[in-house]
Enzyme design. Structure first.
Site, short mmCIF file in Angstrom:
data_model
loop_
_atom_site.label_atom_id
_atom_site.label_comp_id
_atom_site.label_asym_id
_atom_site.label_seq_id
_atom_site.Cartn_x
_atom_site.Cartn_y
_atom_site.Cartn_z
N GLU A 78 -10.99 -1.03 10.70
CA GLU A 78 -11.67 -1.90 9.73
C GLU A 78 -11.49 -3.39 10.04
OE1 GLU A 78 -9.84 -1.78 5.79
OE2 GLU A 78 -7.91 -1.38 6.68
N GLU A 123 -15.57 8.64 22.01
CA GLU A 123 -16.15 8.02 23.21
C GLU A 123 -15.57 6.63 23.42
OE1 GLU A 123 -17.89 10.43 21.61
OE2 GLU A 123 -17.70 11.36 23.59
N ARG A 151 -25.30 7.15 12.63
CA ARG A 151 -24.82 7.22 11.24
C ARG A 151 -23.43 6.57 11.17
NH1 ARG A 151 -29.27 8.74 10.87
NH2 ARG A 151 -30.17 10.38 9.58
N THR A 203 4.27 2.73 5.79
CA THR A 203 2.89 2.24 5.77
C THR A 203 2.10 3.10 6.74
OG1 THR A 203 1.41 0.50 6.60
CG2 THR A 203 3.69 0.38 7.33
N ILE A 204 0.88 3.44 6.36
CA ILE A 204 0.09 4.28 7.28
C ILE A 204 -0.27 3.51 8.55
CG2 ILE A 204 -0.83 5.70 5.41
CD1 ILE A 204 -3.57 4.24 5.97
N ASP A 205 -0.13 2.19 8.53
CA ASP A 205 -0.58 1.38 9.67
C ASP A 205 0.35 1.43 10.89
OD1 ASP A 205 -2.73 0.60 8.19
OD2 ASP A 205 -1.89 -1.31 7.58
N ARG A 233 -6.13 -3.10 8.95
CA ARG A 233 -6.61 -4.47 8.76
C ARG A 233 -6.20 -5.33 9.95
NH1 ARG A 233 -5.27 -5.98 2.93
NH2 ARG A 233 -3.26 -5.37 3.78
N ARG A 275 1.16 -5.21 -5.50
CA ARG A 275 1.41 -6.44 -4.75
C ARG A 275 1.60 -7.54 -5.77
NH1 ARG A 275 -2.76 -3.83 -1.60
NH2 ARG A 275 -1.87 -3.17 0.39
N ASP A 320 2.74 -0.49 11.82
CA ASP A 320 2.66 -1.80 12.48
C ASP A 320 3.94 -2.62 12.32
OD1 ASP A 320 2.41 -2.20 9.79
OD2 ASP A 320 0.71 -3.56 9.91
N GLY A 340 0.83 -1.21 0.00
CA GLY A 340 0.00 0.00 0.00
C GLY A 340 0.86 1.25 0.00
N SER A 348 -23.20 14.76 21.12
CA SER A 348 -22.75 13.93 20.00
C SER A 348 -21.81 12.86 20.53
CB SER A 348 -22.00 14.79 18.99
OG SER A 348 -20.82 15.30 19.55
N GLY A 392 5.93 -2.02 3.69
CA GLY A 392 5.56 -2.57 5.00
C GLY A 392 5.95 -4.03 5.13
N ASP A 393 5.19 -4.80 5.92
CA ASP A 393 5.63 -6.16 6.24
C ASP A 393 5.70 -7.08 5.02
OD1 ASP A 393 2.90 -6.12 6.07
OD2 ASP A 393 2.55 -7.35 7.85
#
Ligand code: F6P
Length: 324
Positions: free
Chosen positions: A225, A191, A249, A129-131, A175, A75, A133, A14, A218, A105-106
Site C-alpha cells: 500500500e 509475477e 482487476r 506488528t504484521i509489518d 505503509r 494511538r 519492520d 495496530g 493469469s 511496533g515502532d
C-alpha cells in the site's frame, strides 16, 4: 535481580494476531515469579486515563489462539505531549505499577523509550506488528499469521484469475515496509511486486508484463500500500492504460490481514518473548526490545529497534523474477 512488584502490560498501535498470546505469557510468567500484573487498556490512552485492572491467571484463560487484543489498542496524540506523559505516570503510581511491558511496533516503542527515560521506570518492548519492520529481530508477532492470510487470499484470487485469463493487482498492507508484499509474492508465485523500498519501479514492471505477455494465462502483481506511485487502484489505472489488452482487476485485501487466529509460529514466538520480557525486567534490563535472532532470544536497545529502514532483503526480488 531487580525487585519488581507490579508489571503494567499494554498493547498499542495496530493490532496483530498473537498479541493475546504475548499478554498471556507475560501474566503467567509474572504469576510464576509472584509478581502482580496490571492490564492497561487501550495503550497509552488507557495509561493516561487510568483505565487499568489487575490481571490474574483467569484473565488470560482461552486467549492463546485469539486474534486482536483483549487489552484493546489505540494511538494516542496526548501521550506525545509532556502533560500526557505526566498524567500517565501519576496513574501508574496510583495503581502501584513499577515496570512496563509494551507490546507493539515502532510508535509504541518510541513512546515507551521516552517515557522510561523521563520517569526512570523500567520497560521492555515485545515486537508485535504484521509489518515485521523492527530492527534486531528476525520476526515480529503477527507477521507469520498475516502472511498466511495473504497467501490464502492470493491463492483464491489466482483461481478466478486463471479461469478468466486476468491480470490481478493485489494490494497488501505495508505503509513503509515491503515485507508482506515481498514474501507473499514469492510464496504465491506473483509475477512482480511493488514495494516502498524500491523507487522508480514502473519501467521494470512494464518490461516484465511485456515479456510475460504470452507466458501465463493469469498474472498476479502484489503491491504494498505504501509504495511510491500509489496503491492498487492507482497502479491498476496505469496498467489499464498501458496494457489495454489485459483484462485487469484490482483487489485490496485491507484489514482482514490483521485479524484471525494466530498461527503456530506466532503463538510460539509470542510465548517465548512474553517469558523473556518478564525475566528481562527481573534481571534489571530496561529500554530494550526482546526479539529473536537465528532462533535465539535476544535483547536489543529500543532506539536501535525503531531505526528505519527495516531489514528487507532486496535480493529476493531476483527470486520473484526468476520463478514467476
Ligand atoms: O499494523 C501496521 C499496519 O498494518 C500498516 O501496514 C498499515 O498501513 C496500518 O497498520 C493501517 O492501520 P490503521 O488502519 O489502524 O491506521
Amino acid at each position: 535481580m531487580t525487585n519488581i512488584n507490579n508489571i503494567g502490560v499494554y498493547t498499542s498501535g495496530g493490532d496483530a494476531p498473537g498479541m493475546n498470546a504475548a499478554i498471556r505469557a507475560v501474566v503467567k510468567t509474572a504469576h510464576f515469579y509472584n509478581i502482580e500484573v496490571t492490564g492497561i487498556r487501550l495503550g497509552y490512552e488507557g495509561m493516561i486515563n487510568g483505565d487499568m485492572m489487575p490481571m490474574k491467571l483467569k484473565s488470560v484463560g482461552n486467549i492463546l489462539h485469539r486474534g486482536g487484543t483483549i487489552l484493546k489498542t489505540a494511538r494516542s496524540a496526548e501521550f506525545r505531549t509532556d502533560e500526557g506523559k505526566q498524567k500517565a505516570y501519576k496513574q501508574l503510581k496510583r495503581h502501584g505499577v513499577d515496570a512496563l511491558v509494551a507490546i507493539g511496533g515502532d510508535g509504541t516503542f518510541t513512546g515507551a523509550n521516552k517515557f522510561s527515560e523521563l520517569f526512570d521506570i523500567p520497560v521492555i518492548g515485545i515486537p508485535a506488528t504484521i509489518d515485521n519492520d523492527l530492527k534486531g529481530t528476525d520476526f515480529t508477532i503477527g507477521y507469520d499469521t498475516a502472511l498466511n492470510t495473504v497467501i490464502r487470499s492470493v491463492d483464491q484470487i489466482r483461481d478466478t484469475a486463471e479461469s478468466h485469463d486476468r491480470l490481478f493487482i493485489v494490494e497488501v498492507m505495508g505503509r513503509d515496509s515491503g515485507m508482506i508484499a515481498m514474501h507473499s509474492g514469492i510464496a504465491a508465485g506473483a509475477e512482480a511486486v511493488m514495494i516502498p523500498e524500491v523507487k522508480n519501479n514502473l519501467e521494470p514492471l512494464f518490461k516484465r508484463l511485456e515479456e510475460s505477455k504470452h507466458q501465463k494465462n493469469s498474472k498476479i502483481l502484489i503491491v504494498a500500500e505504501g509504495q511510491e506511485i500509489g496503491g492498487g487502484f492507482e497502479i491498476g489505472q496505469i496498467i489499464k492504460e498501458r496494457f489495454p489488452h489485459y483484462d485487469t482487476r484490482v483487489s485490496v485485501l485491507g484489514h482482514m490481514q490483521r485479524g484471525g487466529h494466530a498461527s503456530c509460529a506466532d503463538r510460539v514466538l509470542a510465548s517465548r518473548l512474553g517469558v523473556a520480557a518478564v525475566e528481562g525486567l527481573m534481571n534489571g534490563r530496561t529500554r530494550e526490545m526482546v526479539g529473536v535472532r537465528h532462533n535465539d532470544v535476544v535483547y536489543v536497545k529500543l532506539d536501535e529497534a525503531i531505526l528505519q529502514p527495516s531489514e528487507l532483503d532486496l535480493n529476493l526480488l531476483k527470486i520473484i523474477e526468476l520463478l514467476s
